[in-house]
Write an enzyme that holds these catalytic residues in place. Structure first.
Site, short mmCIF file in Angstrom:
data_model
loop_
_atom_site.label_atom_id
_atom_site.label_comp_id
_atom_site.label_asym_id
_atom_site.label_seq_id
_atom_site.Cartn_x
_atom_site.Cartn_y
_atom_site.Cartn_z
N GLY A 178 0.74 -1.26 0.00
CA GLY A 178 0.00 0.00 0.00
C GLY A 178 0.77 1.31 0.00
O GLY A 178 0.13 2.36 -0.06
N GLY A 180 2.80 2.60 -2.33
CA GLY A 180 3.24 3.10 -3.64
C GLY A 180 2.60 4.43 -4.02
O GLY A 180 1.48 4.74 -3.61
N CYS A 183 -0.55 3.84 -5.89
CA CYS A 183 -1.30 2.73 -5.32
C CYS A 183 -2.48 3.29 -4.54
O CYS A 183 -2.35 4.29 -3.86
CB CYS A 183 -0.34 1.99 -4.39
SG CYS A 183 -1.14 0.94 -3.23
#
Ligand code: 5GP
Length: 343
Positions: A178, A180, A183
């Site tokens: 999570g 990124g 993301c």
């Protein structure tokens, strides 16, 4: 349901305390590291920064520009012939990972390329590394190619790091659920783990088994790369920080014939699913988004800034080599707002 009350930290929650020391000159700080791999055997030496296996950044041009001494995790959409040519040429160095996902045809492509060229490093990649099926896939790659360096992920907790190192016989576990830049997993699913704590906890678990970790995601500035290494990462993987460099592939925005921006999308974004998976399936949500990133010029300029940040940080804490950065680091807690590179 239970609540874990231990504080968990992200890059923004800490700074590194400067220390009185016989400060080494920045120029003499050694950024190269050498790792021996227990399961796959062999060693790797270089500067342990890895371009992410996203279709924009995990390109052949990136691999040629960065390696050696740095690494690229190639994206998995190149054809067998292109990969065979690349890995035959690349025989001199261990500077690129071949990426394989969970699909059988991806495994078959890896086996086919392996028959024709030396592929010393493979990354087994899944958005969710927590499934039994994923561990079995990592083990299948290990069993088929015993002398290959295998990186596997993503996970964010020590239990799964141990599982991948022991049952999967991976050499390097990729850490990040999570964080990124493109993301949206945390927003869409509520699942995730603050990345600095994930690195600290997972590195501890891996090093106890003589395994390694690659911190993947959430680095927005050179200082975040420093913090990832200081937290114990053996490798640091970068997507967004390299997006927009000359060596990227994808949709460029041009003005007067000059590149000004790149469309950069998450590999689980609607754009990527439309391009590679025939669209989003009804049962799943997109966990990525697309942004425009400004053109940045040659990747070695960006890497020069990162290397400069690392050298300077080592000098601030009295580490003569990147290897010593983690043990020379004291993090201090600070409260700063969290934000994405692209907000
Ligand atoms: P960045 O360096 O841009 O912060 O993070 C790069 C990492 O983000 C990649 O290596 C990969 O692990 C992750 N990533 C890439 N695309 C997506 C996506 O669409 N969804 C999620 N959840 N993660 C992604």
């Amino acid at each position: 349901m239970r609540i874990d009350n231990d504080p968990k930290l992200d890059f923004d929650d800490v700074l590194i305390r400067p220390k009185r020391s016989e400060a080494p000159s920045r120029a003499s700080v050694q950024l190269e590291r050498e790792y021996s791999f227990l399961s796959g055997g062999g060693t790797w030496r270089g500067v342990p920064i890895v371009a992410a296996n996203m279709d924009t950044t995990g390109t052949l041009a990136m691999a040629r520009a960065l390696g050696p001494p740095m690494l690229t995790c190639l994206h998995k959409y190149y054809s067998e012939d292109v990969l065979v040519d690349f890995f035959r040429d690349e025989a001199r160095g261990r500077s690129a990972f071949f990426t394989v996902g969970l699909k059988d045809d991806e495994f078959d492509k890896l086996a086919a390329v392996k028959r024709k060229a030396r592929v010393p490093m493979v990354c087994v990649d899944a958005a969710n590394g927590y499934t039994k099926y994923f561990v079995e896939r990592v083990k299948r790659v290990r069993d088929a190619f015993p002398e290959t360096t295998v990186m596997a992920g993503n996970v964010a907790t020590p239990d799964m790091v141990q599982e991948l190192l022991i049952s999967g016989a991976a050499d390097v576990v990729k850490i990040g659920i999570g964080p990124g830049s493109v993301c949206t997993t945390r927003r869409v699913t509520g699942v995730g783990y603050p990345q600095l704590s994930a690195i600290i906890e997972c590195a501890d678990a891996a090093h106890g088994l003589r395994g390694h970790v690659c911190a993947d995601g959430g680095c927005r500035f050179p200082g975040d790369v420093v913090k990832a290494f200081a937290a114990g990462a053996d490798f640091v993987m970068l997507g967004g920080m390299l997006a927009g460099c000359d060596e990227c592939e994808g949709e460029w925005v041009e003005e007067d014939g000059r590149r000004v921006a790149l469309r950069f999308h998450g590999m689980s974004s609607r754009e990527a699913l439309d391009k590679y998976a025939g669209g989003r399936r009804d049962y799943r949500a997109c966990e990525g988004r697309a942004v425009s990133v400004p053109y940045k010029g040659p990747v070695l300029e960006t890497m020069g800034e990162i290397a400069g940040g690392l050298r300077s940080a080592c000098a601030y804490v009295g580490a003569t080599q990147l290897k010593d950065l983690s043990k020379c680091t004291t993090f201090v807690l600070c409260n700063r707002p969290h934000g994405s590179m692209f907000e």
